[in-house]
Design a protein around this motif. Structure first.
Motif, mmCIF file in Angstrom:
data_model
loop_
_atom_site.group_PDB
_atom_site.id
_atom_site.type_symbol
_atom_site.label_atom_id
_atom_site.label_comp_id
_atom_site.label_asym_id
_atom_site.label_seq_id
_atom_site.Cartn_x
_atom_site.Cartn_y
_atom_site.Cartn_z
ATOM 1 N N GLU A 184 0.853 -1.180 0.000
ATOM 2 C CA GLU A 184 0.000 0.000 0.000
ATOM 3 C C GLU A 184 0.896 1.240 0.000
ATOM 4 O O GLU A 184 1.668 1.463 0.927
ATOM 5 N N THR A 185 0.772 2.038 -1.051
ATOM 6 C CA THR A 185 1.544 3.280 -1.135
ATOM 7 C C THR A 185 1.016 4.278 -0.114
ATOM 8 O O THR A 185 -0.196 4.456 0.016
ATOM 9 N N ASN A 186 1.938 4.928 0.611
ATOM 10 C CA ASN A 186 1.514 5.883 1.631
ATOM 11 C C ASN A 186 2.218 7.233 1.535
ATOM 12 O O ASN A 186 1.918 8.143 2.304
ATOM 13 N N TRP A 187 3.156 7.357 0.628
ATOM 14 C CA TRP A 187 3.899 8.623 0.476
ATOM 15 C C TRP A 187 4.301 8.769 -0.982
ATOM 16 O O TRP A 187 4.885 7.862 -1.567
ATOM 17 N N ILE A 188 3.948 9.893 -1.578
ATOM 18 C CA ILE A 188 4.363 10.210 -2.949
ATOM 19 C C ILE A 188 4.893 11.631 -2.955
ATOM 20 O O ILE A 188 4.196 12.561 -2.533
ATOM 21 N N ALA A 189 6.122 11.814 -3.389
ATOM 22 C CA ALA A 189 6.712 13.145 -3.487
ATOM 23 C C ALA A 189 7.183 13.368 -4.914
ATOM 24 O O ALA A 189 7.813 12.503 -5.520
ATOM 25 N N VAL A 190 6.857 14.527 -5.455
ATOM 26 C CA VAL A 190 7.319 14.925 -6.783
ATOM 27 C C VAL A 190 8.221 16.126 -6.606
ATOM 28 O O VAL A 190 7.817 17.149 -6.045
ATOM 29 N N ASP A 191 9.463 15.997 -7.078
ATOM 30 C CA ASP A 191 10.456 17.066 -6.965
ATOM 31 C C ASP A 191 10.735 17.659 -8.336
ATOM 32 O O ASP A 191 10.936 16.921 -9.319
ATOM 33 N N ARG A 192 10.781 18.984 -8.409
ATOM 34 C CA ARG A 192 11.167 19.698 -9.623
ATOM 35 C C ARG A 192 12.312 20.633 -9.267
ATOM 36 O O ARG A 192 12.220 21.401 -8.324
ATOM 37 N N ARG A 193 13.372 20.569 -10.051
ATOM 38 C CA ARG A 193 14.581 21.326 -9.735
ATOM 39 C C ARG A 193 14.328 22.829 -9.792
ATOM 40 O O ARG A 193 13.628 23.323 -10.687
ATOM 41 N N VAL A 194 14.928 23.539 -8.844
ATOM 42 C CA VAL A 194 14.897 25.006 -8.822
ATOM 43 C C VAL A 194 16.264 25.489 -9.263
ATOM 44 O O VAL A 194 17.274 25.214 -8.606
ATOM 45 N N GLY A 195 16.341 26.201 -10.372
ATOM 46 C CA GLY A 195 17.636 26.675 -10.868
ATOM 47 C C GLY A 195 18.374 25.589 -11.612
ATOM 48 O O GLY A 195 17.835 24.527 -11.944
ATOM 49 N N SER A 196 19.658 25.831 -11.850
ATOM 50 C CA SER A 196 20.468 24.900 -12.643
ATOM 51 C C SER A 196 21.114 23.861 -11.762
ATOM 52 O O SER A 196 21.277 24.044 -10.559
ATOM 53 N N HIS A 197 21.515 22.751 -12.376
ATOM 54 C CA HIS A 197 22.205 21.668 -11.688
ATOM 55 C C HIS A 197 23.617 22.117 -11.361
ATOM 56 O O HIS A 197 24.337 22.590 -12.226
ATOM 57 N N ASP A 198 24.032 21.968 -10.084
ATOM 58 C CA ASP A 198 25.390 22.367 -9.671
ATOM 59 C C ASP A 198 26.439 21.506 -10.364
ATOM 60 O O ASP A 198 26.266 20.317 -10.462
#
Length: 198
Positions: A184-198
């Motif tokens: 049973e899935t209980n946590w879903i997080a979607v991340d989108r980068r802020v700015g450029s990749h270091d």
């Protein structure tokens, strides 16, 4: 960022958890970050994540229960900072929503002898580490498993990481109370980068 498994045993009481990660790698003087030896053993699997991310999180309020599913929503940032010449990193999660706030750290350590990662979450509220999940990446997907408890009940934990290009990733945590037969899935997080990749 979760984790998140991303945050075991925090869901029922909405504890403050976190993601801090560290990779124990070999001496950087003997192998460059792009050398075949380094790439083959997986110790740079999380290198892409360094930077700042906008994070949207959905959390199942009462996992593995008979109650109707209620999803809580949070939004904020995940910041992944390099340590030890990028052979380790720490992820700081800060999200909030109508139900409250989640803050925490997640430690990721690379085990060279086993060629696998251990992901360990820190409960900021009580200062305790949760049991680790272990695994690695295959075909762009991270898959990690471990054992924990939800209340007094022993459970298995599965944590998946789906990298969706250089600037987007999805993290999913699931619990099983039947030895991994069903999840049973209980946590879903979607991340989108802020700015450029270091």
């Amino acid at each position: 960022m979760p984790h998140g498994r991303i945050l075991v045993a925090f869901l029922a009481v909405l504890t403050l958890t976190a993601s801090a990660s560290a990779t124990a790698a070999g001496d950087s003087s003997t192998a460059s970050a792009t050398s075949p030896a380094v790439a083959a053993d997986g110790q740079r699997d999380f290198h892409w994540e360094i930077g700042t991310w906008h994070t949207e999180v959905r959390v199942l309020a009462d996992p593995l229960s008979e109650t109707e599913d209620e999803w809580l929503r949070f939004e904020g940032t995940s910041v992944v900072r390099p340590l030890l010449d990028r052979r380790a990193n720490v992820v700081e999660l800060k999200v909030s929503g109508p139900s409250g706030r989640i803050e925490g750290l997640n430690m990721r350590l690379y085990e060279p002898s086993a060629k696998r990662w251990s992901l360990t979450f820190v409960n900021i509220r009580d200062g305790l580490l949760t049991p680790s999940v272990h695994g690695g990446f295959r075909d762009g997907v991270g898959e990690f498993y471990g054992d924990d408890q939800l209340g007094e009940r022993p459970i298995k934990v599965r944590f998946l990481i789906h990298r969706q290009g250089p600037d987007r990733a999805e993290f999913e945590q699931a619990y099983s109370s039947d030895g991994g037969v069903t999840w049973e899935t209980n946590w879903i997080a979607v991340d989108r980068r802020v700015g450029s990749h270091d």
